[in-house]
Design a protein around this motif. Sequence first.
Motif, short mmCIF file in Angstrom:
data_model
loop_
_atom_site.label_atom_id
_atom_site.label_comp_id
_atom_site.label_asym_id
_atom_site.label_seq_id
_atom_site.Cartn_x
_atom_site.Cartn_y
_atom_site.Cartn_z
N LYS A 77 -5.08 8.45 -10.22
CA LYS A 77 -6.30 9.21 -10.48
C LYS A 77 -6.10 10.71 -10.29
O LYS A 77 -6.82 11.51 -10.89
N THR A 78 -5.16 11.09 -9.44
CA THR A 78 -4.98 12.50 -9.11
C THR A 78 -4.06 13.17 -10.12
O THR A 78 -2.89 12.81 -10.23
N CYS A 79 -4.60 14.13 -10.83
CA CYS A 79 -3.81 14.86 -11.83
C CYS A 79 -3.22 16.11 -11.17
O CYS A 79 -3.85 17.17 -11.17
N ASP A 80 -2.02 15.97 -10.61
CA ASP A 80 -1.47 17.09 -9.84
C ASP A 80 0.02 17.29 -10.10
O ASP A 80 0.73 17.83 -9.25
N ALA A 81 0.48 16.87 -11.27
CA ALA A 81 1.88 17.12 -11.68
C ALA A 81 2.88 16.63 -10.64
O ALA A 81 3.88 17.29 -10.39
N TRP A 82 2.60 15.46 -10.07
CA TRP A 82 3.53 14.95 -9.05
C TRP A 82 4.51 13.92 -9.62
O TRP A 82 5.70 14.04 -9.46
N HIS A 83 3.99 12.88 -10.29
CA HIS A 83 4.92 11.87 -10.81
C HIS A 83 4.42 11.31 -12.13
O HIS A 83 3.23 11.32 -12.43
N SER A 84 5.35 10.80 -12.92
CA SER A 84 5.03 10.23 -14.22
C SER A 84 4.71 8.75 -14.08
O SER A 84 4.79 8.18 -12.98
N SER A 85 4.34 8.11 -15.18
CA SER A 85 3.76 6.77 -15.13
C SER A 85 4.68 5.72 -14.51
O SER A 85 4.21 4.72 -13.95
N ASP A 86 6.00 5.90 -14.59
CA ASP A 86 6.91 4.91 -14.02
C ASP A 86 6.88 4.91 -12.50
O ASP A 86 7.39 3.98 -11.87
N CYS A 116 0.82 -1.21 0.00
CA CYS A 116 0.00 0.00 0.00
C CYS A 116 0.85 1.26 0.00
O CYS A 116 1.92 1.30 0.62
N VAL A 117 0.34 2.28 -0.68
CA VAL A 117 1.00 3.59 -0.72
C VAL A 117 -0.06 4.65 -0.42
O VAL A 117 -1.11 4.68 -1.07
N ALA A 118 0.24 5.49 0.54
CA ALA A 118 -0.63 6.63 0.85
C ALA A 118 0.17 7.90 0.63
O ALA A 118 1.33 7.99 1.05
N ARG A 119 -0.44 8.88 -0.03
CA ARG A 119 0.27 10.15 -0.24
C ARG A 119 -0.71 11.30 -0.17
O ARG A 119 -1.91 11.17 -0.42
N SER A 120 -0.13 12.47 0.18
CA SER A 120 -0.93 13.69 0.22
C SER A 120 -1.02 14.28 -1.18
O SER A 120 -0.19 14.02 -2.04
N PHE A 121 -2.05 15.04 -1.40
CA PHE A 121 -2.18 15.79 -2.66
C PHE A 121 -2.90 17.11 -2.35
O PHE A 121 -3.52 17.24 -1.29
N PRO A 122 -2.79 18.12 -3.18
CA PRO A 122 -2.19 18.10 -4.51
C PRO A 122 -0.67 18.26 -4.46
O PRO A 122 -0.13 18.97 -3.62
N GLY A 123 0.00 17.60 -5.42
CA GLY A 123 1.44 17.69 -5.48
C GLY A 123 1.94 18.93 -6.20
O GLY A 123 3.12 19.28 -6.09
N ASP A 124 1.05 19.60 -6.93
CA ASP A 124 1.52 20.76 -7.69
C ASP A 124 1.75 21.98 -6.81
O ASP A 124 2.16 23.03 -7.31
#
Length: 352
Positions: free
Chosen positions: A331-340, A41-49
Amino acid sequence: MSYWMKSLLLLPFVFVACVQAEPLQKSFSDWQLTCNNAAFCVARSFPGDNGLVMTLSRGAGVNDRPLLRIDYGSAYSGELPGGPLKENLLLDQRRLTPDLKHWSVEPHHLATSNAIAIDEFLAQTLDAHTMQLTYQAKATIPLSGMKAALLLMDDVQGRVNGASAWVKRGDRAPSDVPPVPQVPQLPARLPQPAPLTQEETSGLIDYGTWRVNTDNCSLDPLRREVSVAPLTDTKALLLISCEAGAYNVIDLAFEVTRSQPYVARGLTLTLPFTPPGRSDNQMELVNAEFDASSGLLYTFSKGRGLGDCGVATRWQYNGNDFVLAEYAEEKTCDAWHSSDKWPTLWVSQPPS
């Protein structure tokens, strides 16, 4: 009742190690939790932008490999100006001075995999509201959804009321947790097929352009792109662009005999699970690419042109169909990370 217990009740105890975790991706206020079929599992805060993000990840079982990260700046933003994080973090408007003895400390990146250090940090932050930078008020980490996200993570991994839980801790020993669920093993890779000859390529592209059944395609035949690659020494893969948008192209896939008279069979991608928010497990071939040397098919569906959100998958050809090897979704589009770097909902073991 926990996710793993719900599955466990369906099977005799002797088969506990075979229980599969149910993939999920869920948001809690400004936090997103993703768990895959191995209960990682991975939990992260958003928005990353806004530049500042906290991430917590953990595997199932006893050897859980926990990791907590705080990062300022992403692959999209590059390095951002400002002083080091260790001296410039505020927690609910008060200076935050964590004990960083067991942390990896860089100017704009803090990380620890030390269980005690993570517990100490969560004790300070679980019931707080906001973490932010002293010199950039917009660079904030909302904390209101973190507790709920980590509680569900504990539940998925069977840690609730145990000593290893991050939120609802109890008296169960740290070793009293379910084992890591088994993940499916990919089929053995087929022998690398002979390359297509120029004659085979020309004939198959002509067949894919004008004669294969593409009645449901919205693209005019003159605008369609056709690619062909060897699947085996006797079969080839045809990919035909069928619909096109601003940054996504949907293909049709056909398994076709390499010699005339051509016999074509439509190929579909069927997921072994139903993704969150979906009602079916059929996948379109979006921005598909095939690697004949490995027998791997890749898809990459962009949520927007930047490519910071969407779905990325990898499939292994088994001689008849494509079997899912990996499914990642952001799902979150916030300019945080690319597909890899997107969190996975499905993983598999490599072929034996």
